[in-house]
Design a protein around this motif. Structure first.
Motif, PDB file in Angstrom:
ATOM      1  N   THR A  20       0.836  -1.198   0.000  1.00  0.00           N
ATOM      2  CA  THR A  20       0.000   0.000   0.000  1.00  0.00           C
ATOM      3  C   THR A  20       0.874   1.251   0.000  1.00  0.00           C
ATOM      4  OG1 THR A  20      -1.699   1.183   1.242  1.00  0.00           O
ATOM      5  CG2 THR A  20      -0.154  -0.110   2.518  1.00  0.00           C
ATOM      6  N   SER A  21       0.297   2.355  -0.355  1.00  0.00           N
ATOM      7  CA  SER A  21       1.026   3.621  -0.331  1.00  0.00           C
ATOM      8  C   SER A  21       0.914   4.322   1.019  1.00  0.00           C
ATOM      9  CB  SER A  21       0.502   4.550  -1.427  1.00  0.00           C
ATOM     10  OG  SER A  21      -0.886   4.782  -1.234  1.00  0.00           O
ATOM     11  N   LYS A  23      -3.269   4.267   6.937  1.00  0.00           N
ATOM     12  CA  LYS A  23      -4.617   4.266   6.364  1.00  0.00           C
ATOM     13  C   LYS A  23      -5.086   2.834   6.095  1.00  0.00           C
ATOM     14  CE  LYS A  23      -7.249   6.491   2.656  1.00  0.00           C
ATOM     15  NZ  LYS A  23      -7.140   7.419   1.501  1.00  0.00           N
ATOM     16  N   ALA A  24      -4.193   1.985   5.632  1.00  0.00           N
ATOM     17  CA  ALA A  24      -4.539   0.583   5.366  1.00  0.00           C
ATOM     18  C   ALA A  24      -4.892  -0.139   6.658  1.00  0.00           C
ATOM     19  CB  ALA A  24      -3.384  -0.117   4.659  1.00  0.00           C
ATOM     20  N   SER A  55      15.891  -2.678  -0.815  1.00  0.00           N
ATOM     21  CA  SER A  55      14.495  -2.402  -0.483  1.00  0.00           C
ATOM     22  C   SER A  55      14.394  -1.930   0.963  1.00  0.00           C
ATOM     23  CB  SER A  55      13.627  -3.638  -0.696  1.00  0.00           C
ATOM     24  OG  SER A  55      13.915  -4.628   0.272  1.00  0.00           O
ATOM     25  N   ALA A  56      13.332  -1.198   1.240  1.00  0.00           N
ATOM     26  CA  ALA A  56      13.047  -0.742   2.597  1.00  0.00           C
ATOM     27  C   ALA A  56      11.538  -0.629   2.731  1.00  0.00           C
ATOM     28  CB  ALA A  56      13.706   0.605   2.860  1.00  0.00           C
ATOM     29  N   ALA A  57      11.031  -1.009   3.901  1.00  0.00           N
ATOM     30  CA  ALA A  57       9.587  -0.964   4.097  1.00  0.00           C
ATOM     31  C   ALA A  57       9.227  -0.947   5.570  1.00  0.00           C
ATOM     32  CB  ALA A  57       8.918  -2.166   3.427  1.00  0.00           C
ATOM     33  N   LYS A  58       8.025  -0.412   5.835  1.00  0.00           N
ATOM     34  CA  LYS A  58       7.351  -0.582   7.112  1.00  0.00           C
ATOM     35  C   LYS A  58       6.290  -1.642   6.850  1.00  0.00           C
ATOM     36  CE  LYS A  58       6.017   3.665   7.121  1.00  0.00           C
ATOM     37  NZ  LYS A  58       5.342   4.925   7.435  1.00  0.00           N
ATOM     38  N   PHE A  59       6.026  -2.489   7.829  1.00  0.00           N
ATOM     39  CA  PHE A  59       5.002  -3.512   7.609  1.00  0.00           C
ATOM     40  C   PHE A  59       4.368  -3.933   8.920  1.00  0.00           C
ATOM     41  CE2 PHE A  59       8.868  -5.804   8.396  1.00  0.00           C
ATOM     42  CZ  PHE A  59       8.522  -7.013   8.982  1.00  0.00           C
ATOM     43  N   PHE A  64       6.309   0.240   1.128  1.00  0.00           N
ATOM     44  CA  PHE A  64       7.707   0.306   0.716  1.00  0.00           C
ATOM     45  C   PHE A  64       8.127   1.760   0.578  1.00  0.00           C
ATOM     46  CE2 PHE A  64       7.095  -4.082  -0.266  1.00  0.00           C
ATOM     47  CZ  PHE A  64       8.354  -4.656  -0.213  1.00  0.00           C
ATOM     48  N   THR A  65       9.302   2.068   1.141  1.00  0.00           N
ATOM     49  CA  THR A  65       9.902   3.376   0.924  1.00  0.00           C
ATOM     50  C   THR A  65      10.956   3.289  -0.165  1.00  0.00           C
ATOM     51  OG1 THR A  65      11.402   2.946   2.782  1.00  0.00           O
ATOM     52  CG2 THR A  65       9.423   4.224   3.246  1.00  0.00           C
ATOM     53  N   GLU A  66      11.450   2.082  -0.431  1.00  0.00           N
ATOM     54  CA  GLU A  66      12.372   1.802  -1.539  1.00  0.00           C
ATOM     55  C   GLU A  66      12.064   0.420  -2.079  1.00  0.00           C
ATOM     56  OE1 GLU A  66      14.526   3.795  -2.967  1.00  0.00           O
ATOM     57  OE2 GLU A  66      14.178   5.382  -1.521  1.00  0.00           O
ATOM     58  N   PRO A  67      11.907   0.194  -3.320  1.00  0.00           N
ATOM     59  CA  PRO A  67      11.618   1.188  -4.346  1.00  0.00           C
ATOM     60  C   PRO A  67      10.175   1.679  -4.205  1.00  0.00           C
ATOM     61  CG  PRO A  67      11.426  -0.981  -5.305  1.00  0.00           C
ATOM     62  CD  PRO A  67      11.862  -1.163  -3.864  1.00  0.00           C
TER      63      PRO A  67
END
Length: 153
Positions: free
Chosen positions: A12-13, A17-18, A52-56, A71-74
Motif C-alpha cells: 500500500t502507499s 490508512k490501510a 528495499s526498505a519498508a514498514k510492515f 515500501f519506501t524503496e523502491p
C-alpha cells in the motif's frame, strides 16, 4: 503437510490508512509491526530485491492473517486501481461475511469504493465487489448453495 493459507500480503502507499481500513471494516487486530532498511540483507534476500526498505505489519483476523507493507524503496510502480478483475495474477480477496449490506456500508465509511449493489446469485451466495482505498479488489460474500462457508472446513 499443508495446514492452510496463512496470510495474504498487500503493498500500500499508506500503511496507517490501510491498518485503519482493514481493522475498521473487517475487525482485524494488529498482531505485530516492524520495518527494514535498504541494507537489511535478510529481508532483501527473502523478497529477492536489493536495497528495499519498508514498514510492515501483520494483522490477525478471525481465521487468517493479513500482512500490509508500505515500501519506501523502491517506490510503487503499478496503481492497483487500474487493474481489472480479468487481469492476470492475484486479483481479489474474498471475505466471508454474515451480512453483505452491513460490511458494504463499513467499506464505504472507511474510504472504500463500492462497485455495485449486492447481487443474489441463483443457487448461491449474496455477493458484491468493491475496492479498498488503494484500489485493491475485494469480494464480500455471504455463502450459500454452491459456495461453501468457511465453517465447512
Amino acid at each position: 503437510m499443508i495446514k492452510g493459507l496463512h496470510h495474504v500480503g498487500i503493498v500500500t502507499s499508506d500503511l496507517e490508512k490501510a491498518k485503519r481500513f482493514y481493522c475498521g471494516v473487517f475487525d482485524f487486530e494488529i498482531y505485530s509491526e516492524s520495518e527494514w532498511k535498504p541494507e537489511n540483507a535478510v529481508f532483501n534476500t527473502i523478497i529477492g530485491m536489493e536495497g528495499s526498505a519498508a514498514k510492515f505489519c501483520m494483522l490477525k483476523g478471525v481465521n487468517t492473517y493479513l500482512e500490509l507493507f508500505e515500501f519506501t524503496e523502491p517506490h510503487l510502480s503499478v496503481d492497483p486501481a487500474q487493474l481489472k478483475p480479468s487481469d492476470r495474477g492475484f486479483r481479489h480477496l474474498m471475505f466471508e461475511v454474515e451480512d453483505v449490506h452491513v460490511v458494504w456500508e463499513k467499506v464505504r465509511q472507511h474510504g472504500g469504493i463500492i462497485m455495485n449493489a449486492p447481487v443474489d446469485v441463483s443457487g448461491g451466495p449474496r455477493v458484491i465487489y468493491c475496492r479498498d482505498p488503494f484500489g485493491n479488489l475485494l469480494e464480500l460474500a455471504a455463502p450459500a448453495g454452491r459456495m461453501p462457508s468457511l465453517s465447512a472446513l
